[in-house]
Scaffold this motif. Structure first.
Motif, PDB file in Angstrom:
ATOM      1  N   GLU A 199       0.817  -1.214   0.000  1.00  0.00           N
ATOM      2  CA  GLU A 199       0.000   0.000   0.000  1.00  0.00           C
ATOM      3  C   GLU A 199       0.852   1.267   0.000  1.00  0.00           C
ATOM      4  OE1 GLU A 199      -2.579   2.260   3.286  1.00  0.00           O
ATOM      5  OE2 GLU A 199      -3.311   0.217   2.842  1.00  0.00           O
ATOM      6  N   ASP A 200       1.956   1.279   0.710  1.00  0.00           N
ATOM      7  CA  ASP A 200       2.805   2.472   0.730  1.00  0.00           C
ATOM      8  C   ASP A 200       3.297   2.801  -0.670  1.00  0.00           C
ATOM      9  OD1 ASP A 200       2.440   2.694   3.437  1.00  0.00           O
ATOM     10  OD2 ASP A 200       4.392   1.842   3.976  1.00  0.00           O
ATOM     11  N   TRP A 201       3.672   1.773  -1.405  1.00  0.00           N
ATOM     12  CA  TRP A 201       4.110   1.980  -2.791  1.00  0.00           C
ATOM     13  C   TRP A 201       2.970   2.524  -3.634  1.00  0.00           C
ATOM     14  CZ3 TRP A 201       2.219  -0.506  -7.229  1.00  0.00           C
ATOM     15  CH2 TRP A 201       2.942  -0.275  -8.403  1.00  0.00           C
ATOM     16  N   ALA A 202       1.769   1.974  -3.477  1.00  0.00           N
ATOM     17  CA  ALA A 202       0.620   2.425  -4.260  1.00  0.00           C
ATOM     18  C   ALA A 202       0.322   3.900  -4.000  1.00  0.00           C
ATOM     19  CB  ALA A 202      -0.604   1.569  -3.947  1.00  0.00           C
ATOM     20  N   LEU A 203       0.386   4.317  -2.745  1.00  0.00           N
ATOM     21  CA  LEU A 203       0.137   5.724  -2.425  1.00  0.00           C
ATOM     22  C   LEU A 203       1.258   6.616  -2.948  1.00  0.00           C
ATOM     23  CD1 LEU A 203      -1.286   5.347   1.181  1.00  0.00           C
ATOM     24  CD2 LEU A 203      -2.526   6.132  -0.856  1.00  0.00           C
ATOM     25  N   GLU A 204       2.469   6.096  -2.970  1.00  0.00           N
ATOM     26  CA  GLU A 204       3.602   6.829  -3.538  1.00  0.00           C
ATOM     27  C   GLU A 204       3.392   7.068  -5.031  1.00  0.00           C
ATOM     28  OE1 GLU A 204       8.104   5.479  -4.443  1.00  0.00           O
ATOM     29  OE2 GLU A 204       7.546   5.412  -2.322  1.00  0.00           O
ATOM     30  N   VAL A 205       2.939   6.038  -5.735  1.00  0.00           N
ATOM     31  CA  VAL A 205       2.665   6.174  -7.167  1.00  0.00           C
ATOM     32  C   VAL A 205       1.503   7.129  -7.401  1.00  0.00           C
ATOM     33  CG1 VAL A 205       1.957   4.973  -9.267  1.00  0.00           C
ATOM     34  CG2 VAL A 205       3.583   3.891  -7.709  1.00  0.00           C
ATOM     35  N   ALA A 206       0.447   6.976  -6.628  1.00  0.00           N
ATOM     36  CA  ALA A 206      -0.719   7.855  -6.786  1.00  0.00           C
ATOM     37  C   ALA A 206      -0.331   9.316  -6.578  1.00  0.00           C
ATOM     38  CB  ALA A 206      -1.824   7.451  -5.815  1.00  0.00           C
ATOM     39  N   THR A 207       0.499   9.577  -5.580  1.00  0.00           N
ATOM     40  CA  THR A 207       0.966  10.949  -5.330  1.00  0.00           C
ATOM     41  C   THR A 207       1.798  11.458  -6.490  1.00  0.00           C
ATOM     42  OG1 THR A 207       0.972  10.535  -2.944  1.00  0.00           O
ATOM     43  CG2 THR A 207       2.251  12.414  -3.736  1.00  0.00           C
ATOM     44  N   ALA A 208       2.645  10.598  -7.045  1.00  0.00           N
ATOM     45  CA  ALA A 208       3.461  10.999  -8.197  1.00  0.00           C
ATOM     46  C   ALA A 208       2.574  11.318  -9.384  1.00  0.00           C
ATOM     47  CB  ALA A 208       4.450   9.890  -8.547  1.00  0.00           C
ATOM     48  N   TRP A 209       1.601  10.471  -9.684  1.00  0.00           N
ATOM     49  CA  TRP A 209       0.759  10.666 -10.860  1.00  0.00           C
ATOM     50  C   TRP A 209      -0.152  11.883 -10.740  1.00  0.00           C
ATOM     51  CZ3 TRP A 209      -1.449   5.375 -12.942  1.00  0.00           C
ATOM     52  CH2 TRP A 209      -0.383   4.589 -13.365  1.00  0.00           C
ATOM     53  N   LEU A 210      -0.678  12.110  -9.550  1.00  0.00           N
ATOM     54  CA  LEU A 210      -1.634  13.203  -9.373  1.00  0.00           C
ATOM     55  C   LEU A 210      -0.963  14.537  -9.065  1.00  0.00           C
ATOM     56  CD1 LEU A 210      -4.385  11.374  -7.278  1.00  0.00           C
ATOM     57  CD2 LEU A 210      -4.587  12.175  -9.644  1.00  0.00           C
ATOM     58  N   GLN A 211       0.228  14.506  -8.484  1.00  0.00           N
ATOM     59  CA  GLN A 211       0.803  15.749  -8.000  1.00  0.00           C
ATOM     60  C   GLN A 211       2.262  15.959  -8.412  1.00  0.00           C
ATOM     61  OE1 GLN A 211       1.803  16.420  -3.614  1.00  0.00           O
ATOM     62  NE2 GLN A 211      -0.114  17.564  -3.797  1.00  0.00           N
ATOM     63  N   ASP A 212       3.135  15.053  -8.002  1.00  0.00           N
ATOM     64  CA  ASP A 212       4.572  15.305  -8.141  1.00  0.00           C
ATOM     65  C   ASP A 212       5.030  15.378  -9.592  1.00  0.00           C
ATOM     66  OD1 ASP A 212       4.595  15.226  -5.406  1.00  0.00           O
ATOM     67  OD2 ASP A 212       5.489  13.219  -5.257  1.00  0.00           O
ATOM     68  N   ASN A 213       4.568  14.456 -10.425  1.00  0.00           N
ATOM     69  CA  ASN A 213       5.030  14.438 -11.820  1.00  0.00           C
ATOM     70  C   ASN A 213       4.575  15.669 -12.590  1.00  0.00           C
ATOM     71  OD1 ASN A 213       6.168  12.000 -11.151  1.00  0.00           O
ATOM     72  ND2 ASN A 213       4.702  10.746 -12.294  1.00  0.00           N
ATOM     73  N   PRO A 214       3.272  16.026 -12.566  1.00  0.00           N
ATOM     74  CA  PRO A 214       2.884  17.253 -13.270  1.00  0.00           C
ATOM     75  C   PRO A 214       3.501  18.509 -12.669  1.00  0.00           C
ATOM     76  CG  PRO A 214       1.005  16.309 -12.089  1.00  0.00           C
ATOM     77  CD  PRO A 214       2.098  15.283 -12.072  1.00  0.00           C
ATOM     78  N   ALA A 215       3.723  18.520 -11.348  1.00  0.00           N
ATOM     79  CA  ALA A 215       4.373  19.690 -10.738  1.00  0.00           C
ATOM     80  C   ALA A 215       5.773  19.872 -11.308  1.00  0.00           C
ATOM     81  CB  ALA A 215       4.436  19.515  -9.224  1.00  0.00           C
ATOM     82  N   ARG A 216       6.490  18.783 -11.491  1.00  0.00           N
ATOM     83  CA  ARG A 216       7.841  18.856 -12.030  1.00  0.00           C
ATOM     84  C   ARG A 216       7.819  19.240 -13.523  1.00  0.00           C
ATOM     85  NH1 ARG A 216       8.950  14.257 -10.794  1.00  0.00           N
ATOM     86  NH2 ARG A 216       8.761  13.197 -12.803  1.00  0.00           N
ATOM     87  N   LEU A 217       6.889  18.661 -14.280  1.00  0.00           N
ATOM     88  CA  LEU A 217       6.820  18.942 -15.713  1.00  0.00           C
ATOM     89  C   LEU A 217       6.516  20.407 -16.001  1.00  0.00           C
ATOM     90  CD1 LEU A 217       4.912  15.941 -17.370  1.00  0.00           C
ATOM     91  CD2 LEU A 217       7.241  16.684 -17.822  1.00  0.00           C
ATOM     92  N   PHE A 218       5.681  21.013 -15.158  1.00  0.00           N
ATOM     93  CA  PHE A 218       5.207  22.370 -15.444  1.00  0.00           C
ATOM     94  C   PHE A 218       5.698  23.403 -14.442  1.00  0.00           C
ATOM     95  CE2 PHE A 218       2.153  19.329 -17.249  1.00  0.00           C
ATOM     96  CZ  PHE A 218       2.320  19.663 -18.591  1.00  0.00           C
ATOM     97  N   GLY A 219       6.645  23.039 -13.620  1.00  0.00           N
ATOM     98  CA  GLY A 219       7.248  24.009 -12.706  1.00  0.00           C
ATOM     99  C   GLY A 219       6.288  24.582 -11.701  1.00  0.00           C
ATOM    100  N   ILE A 220       5.376  23.761 -11.210  1.00  0.00           N
ATOM    101  CA  ILE A 220       4.377  24.226 -10.245  1.00  0.00           C
ATOM    102  C   ILE A 220       4.858  23.934  -8.839  1.00  0.00           C
ATOM    103  CG2 ILE A 220       1.991  23.967  -9.450  1.00  0.00           C
ATOM    104  CD1 ILE A 220       1.265  23.132 -12.322  1.00  0.00           C
ATOM    105  N   GLY A 221       5.026  24.978  -8.057  1.00  0.00           N
ATOM    106  CA  GLY A 221       5.534  24.809  -6.702  1.00  0.00           C
ATOM    107  C   GLY A 221       4.474  24.388  -5.712  1.00  0.00           C
TER     108      GLY A 221
END
Length: 422
Positions: free
Chosen positions: A400-422
């Motif tokens: 489950e920890d891994w699943a939540l890590e992926v979900a956070t990356a897909w919903l927040q961390d990855n697009p934040a990095r792609l578009f420079g959103i702090g």
């Protein structure tokens, strides 16, 4: 693990919505719209037509004013056989979440009143909160104005390349007026384009967008400058001819040249390029022009550009696995896909979770033309991600920890990095 349990825990993750088209401010919404005219601006109207609704009947039903129940009942025979689609489910979830009722002959009048009563300043913020969305990447069709033309608390904009690559006479007139230049030569035009694209980066745009697949293939050949110069001069000669009132004739070769010139600037800025691939948002459209594999020459040439590939290349999502796996500069964006075909979106997620590093995937973009739409689209996206991750846990042995890590990356961390959103 049950996907509903994971979904509950994902509710704490604020999402960055990677793609929207809606008016850039609360105050810019068309006050003439009612719930039918606004909610049928895009997507589900195409399912109604696919179900057999005549275009004239659709246009009459979504024209604001008059008896809204009569307008809805004209659509009901088609609505009831399409309400199970991703588009239909997205509208139902939106209406239920925001106004407490679904679309039906018995509720349409009360639903319309609730929609109308929700208008006013603050509606955008309320809807975004309901959807669990912190920021939206905005692809504005309206154009870009001076100063605070968009709501900076919610949106970050991307800049369209299409008009520069496929210019019209009106576009050239606009460029000459806004930049105070004359576009006598191809060098003049490229200089103006370069200034605009660099200016967008300086003005805080989060990236660029290419949607030319609606009008031409995504294959862009390498055209020598002398050929492009001649085609430009031929087009310009017609543009300035006395009495000429036809549209500017821009050859495919000139478009190819201009796209490459634009991409050189995009690469210089270091910003992300969003690219429409796959199905087009219209009935009867030829989407073969939009296949993502046509981009391979560009991916090999512009290795410094992050290509954010849209819409899972629907319905041909499988090649994206190879593109993302083989190209460090390719990223996969599930915008629109979760409502376009929820099941196929889950198939793609499950495949990518077994073949693609999860830092290359963005999980949600509403791709809606009205603010309410992000609620239903976000609901489908979160459910899809939870379902796919539960299957992936079975496949991979992760927890489950891994699943939540992926979900956070897909919903927040990855697009934040792609578009420079702090």
């Amino acid at each position: 693990m049950q996907w509903q349990n994971l979904l509950d825990k994902m509710a704490a993750i604020p999402a960055i919505d990677t793609h929207e088209h809606m008016p850039a401010r609360d105050s810019l919404r068309d006050s003439a719209h009612d719930i039918l005219s606004e909610y049928l601006l895009c997507y589900f109207d195409k399912d109604l037509c696919a179900a057999g609704c005549p275009q004239a009947a659709l246009e009459a039903a979504r024209r604001p004013g008059g008896d809204i129940r009569a307008r809805f009942m004209a659509l009901w025979p088609y609505w009831r056989v399409a309400r199970h689609t991703g588009y239909g489910r997205a509208l139902s979830r939106t209406a239920l979440a925001l106004y407490g009722m679904d679309f039906s002959p018995d509720t349409i009048e009360a639903l319309s009143r609730a929609h109308d009563n929700a208008r006013g300043e603050g509606h955008y913020a309320r809807v975004a909160k309901m959807a669990g969305v912190s920021r939206c990447v905005l692809d504005s069709h309206v154009g870009y104005g001076p100063g605070d033309w968009y709501d900076r608390t919610l949106f970050v904009p991307v800049y369209r390349l299409d008009e520069w690559v496929m210019p019209t006479s009106a576009w050239m007139d606009r460029v000459e007026k806004t930049q105070g230049v004359r576009l006598y030569t191809l060098e003049d035009y490229v200089r103006a384009m370069r200034a605009a694209l660099l200016g967008a980066a300086e003005d805080g745009f989060a990236g660029y967008k290419l949607a030319t697949a609606y009008f031409r293939p995504l294959t862009f050949d390498f055209v020598p400058a002398y050929r492009a110069q001649q085609d430009y001069l031929d087009a310009l000669r017609l543009r300035v001819s006395p009495g000429w009132d036809f549209e500017l004739q821009v050859t495919p070769q000139l478009q190819d040249y201009l796209l490459h010139e634009a991409l050189r600037v995009v690469e210089q800025t270091g910003l992300t390029l969003q690219v429409h691939t796959g199905i087009l948002e219209s009935n009867g459209a030829d989407f073969t022009n939009a296949d993502a594999t046509r981009l391979i020459p560009l991916l090999n040439t512009y290795t410094g550009i992050r290509f954010d590939i849209f819409h899972i290349n629907y319905p041909n999502w499988q090649p994206l696995s190879a593109l993302a796996k083989g190209y460090p500069n390719v990223y996969l964006d599930l915008c629109w896909a979760n409502s376009l075909s929820p099941v196929m979106a889950r198939w793609a997620m499950r495949e990518w979770l077994s073949s693609v590093p999860y830092n290359k995937i963005s999980g949600f973009g509403g791709d809606s033309f009205f603010i309410d739409g992000i609620v239903g689209h976000a609901s489908l996206a979160r459910e899809n991600i939870a379902r796919a991750l539960c299957l992936a846990m079975d496949d991979s042995g992760e927890g489950e920890d891994w699943a939540l890590e992926v979900a956070t990356a897909w919903l927040q961390d990855n697009p934040a990095r792609l578009f420079g959103i702090g």
